[in-house]
Design an enzyme around this catalytic site. Structure first.
Site, PDB file in Angstrom:
ATOM      1  N   ASP A   9      -2.343  -6.029   7.642  1.00  0.00           N
ATOM      2  CA  ASP A   9      -3.160  -4.936   7.850  1.00  0.00           C
ATOM      3  C   ASP A   9      -4.114  -5.303   6.768  1.00  0.00           C
ATOM      4  O   ASP A   9      -3.964  -6.091   5.986  1.00  0.00           O
ATOM      5  CB  ASP A   9      -2.263  -3.751   7.290  1.00  0.00           C
ATOM      6  N   LEU A  10      -5.205  -4.633   6.534  1.00  0.00           N
ATOM      7  CA  LEU A  10      -6.374  -4.731   5.735  1.00  0.00           C
ATOM      8  C   LEU A  10      -6.349  -3.835   4.521  1.00  0.00           C
ATOM      9  O   LEU A  10      -6.023  -4.383   3.404  1.00  0.00           O
ATOM     10  CB  LEU A  10      -7.759  -4.780   6.251  1.00  0.00           C
ATOM     11  N   ASP A  11      -6.412  -2.583   4.774  1.00  0.00           N
ATOM     12  CA  ASP A  11      -6.526  -1.630   3.862  1.00  0.00           C
ATOM     13  C   ASP A  11      -5.154  -1.456   2.996  1.00  0.00           C
ATOM     14  O   ASP A  11      -4.020  -1.326   3.519  1.00  0.00           O
ATOM     15  CB  ASP A  11      -6.710  -0.437   4.153  1.00  0.00           C
ATOM     16  N   LYS A  45      -3.939   7.497   5.679  1.00  0.00           N
ATOM     17  CA  LYS A  45      -3.778   5.951   5.490  1.00  0.00           C
ATOM     18  C   LYS A  45      -3.098   5.352   6.719  1.00  0.00           C
ATOM     19  O   LYS A  45      -2.109   5.863   7.346  1.00  0.00           O
ATOM     20  CB  LYS A  45      -2.831   5.676   4.317  1.00  0.00           C
ATOM     21  N   ASP A 170       1.325  -1.356   4.230  1.00  0.00           N
ATOM     22  CA  ASP A 170       1.340  -0.548   3.284  1.00  0.00           C
ATOM     23  C   ASP A 170       1.547   1.037   3.642  1.00  0.00           C
ATOM     24  O   ASP A 170       1.837   1.927   2.865  1.00  0.00           O
ATOM     25  CB  ASP A 170       0.222  -0.451   2.166  1.00  0.00           C
TER      26      ASP A 170
END
EC number: 5.4.2.6
Length: 220
Positions: A9-11, A45, A170
């Protein structure tokens, strides 16, 4: 079965743009006449822009037309882009460069699996646009997390099976997406929150590639 690929994942994994999302969403909520807290922002998120807007509007007790919602989502994204366009390699989270160096030495393939349509811009700003063998972002998928599409497409582009992949996430929605896709999942954050993950660590800084491979290699 050997592990052949790591999907990220990025964020919250490579960079932390959550604060920028929060600032832009809060500005939007304020203009609509209500507020959102940082705690509320946790619910957004790993969730797509459209779904995030629906959650925010429900929180504010608002029902709007699809045309108006599209307008608001575009406005939020413009504010967000103003913020992320200032990002640099200094915004890469601690431990990420070292972990990716280990990944390459281990001969593993990599893919980005992000629902963000701005992922290419962010990768360019932080100097990581040439790091991944495949990039799956919000422009390439029709379903957001927890649907596994973003990760199953990544595996398909890398030409590996889901059982040969480890996902790094996350967010609860992202962990669920990885599991639903038939992959192993490393949760980065709190074990009390990321309960579905196969392995949980505070961040990539506290992990080594050898530890991850030792945990999953030969399972299944």
């Amino acid at each position: 079965m050997p592990i052949k690929a790591f999907l990220f994942d990025l964020d919250g994994v490579i960079v932390d743009t959550a604060i920028y999302h929060y600032q832009a969403w809060r500005r939007l909520a304020n203009e609509l006449g209500f507020d959102i807290s940082e705690e509320f922002n946790e619910r957004l998120k790993g969730v797509s822009r459209t779904d995030s807007l629906d959650i925010i509007l429900a929180h504010g007790g608002l029902t709007l037309s699809e045309a108006r919602k599209t307008e608001l989502a575009t406005q939020k994204n413009e504010w967000y882009l103003e913020l992320v366009s200032r990002m640099t390699s200094d915004d890469i989270l601690p431990g990420v460069p070292n972990f990716f160096s280990q990944v390459r030495k281990a001969g593993l393939q990599t893919a980005l699996g992000s629902v963000s349509k701005n992922a290419p811009l962010i990768l360019e700003r932080i100097g990581m646009n040439n790091v991944f063998d495949a990039i799956i972002d919000g422009n390439k998928i029709s379903k957001g997390k927890p649907d596994p599409e973003v990760f199953t497409k990544g595996a398909a582009e890398l030409e590996v099976s889901p059982a040969e992949c480890v996902v790094f996430e996350d967010a609860v929605a992202g962990v669920e997406a990885g599991k639903r896709g038939g992959m192993y999942v490393v949760g980065l954050g709190s074990p009390d929150v990321l309960t579905q993950a196969d392995l949980v660590a505070p961040s990539l800084e506290t992990l080594t590639v050898d530890e991850v491979l030792a945990r999953f290699q030969g399972e299944g």
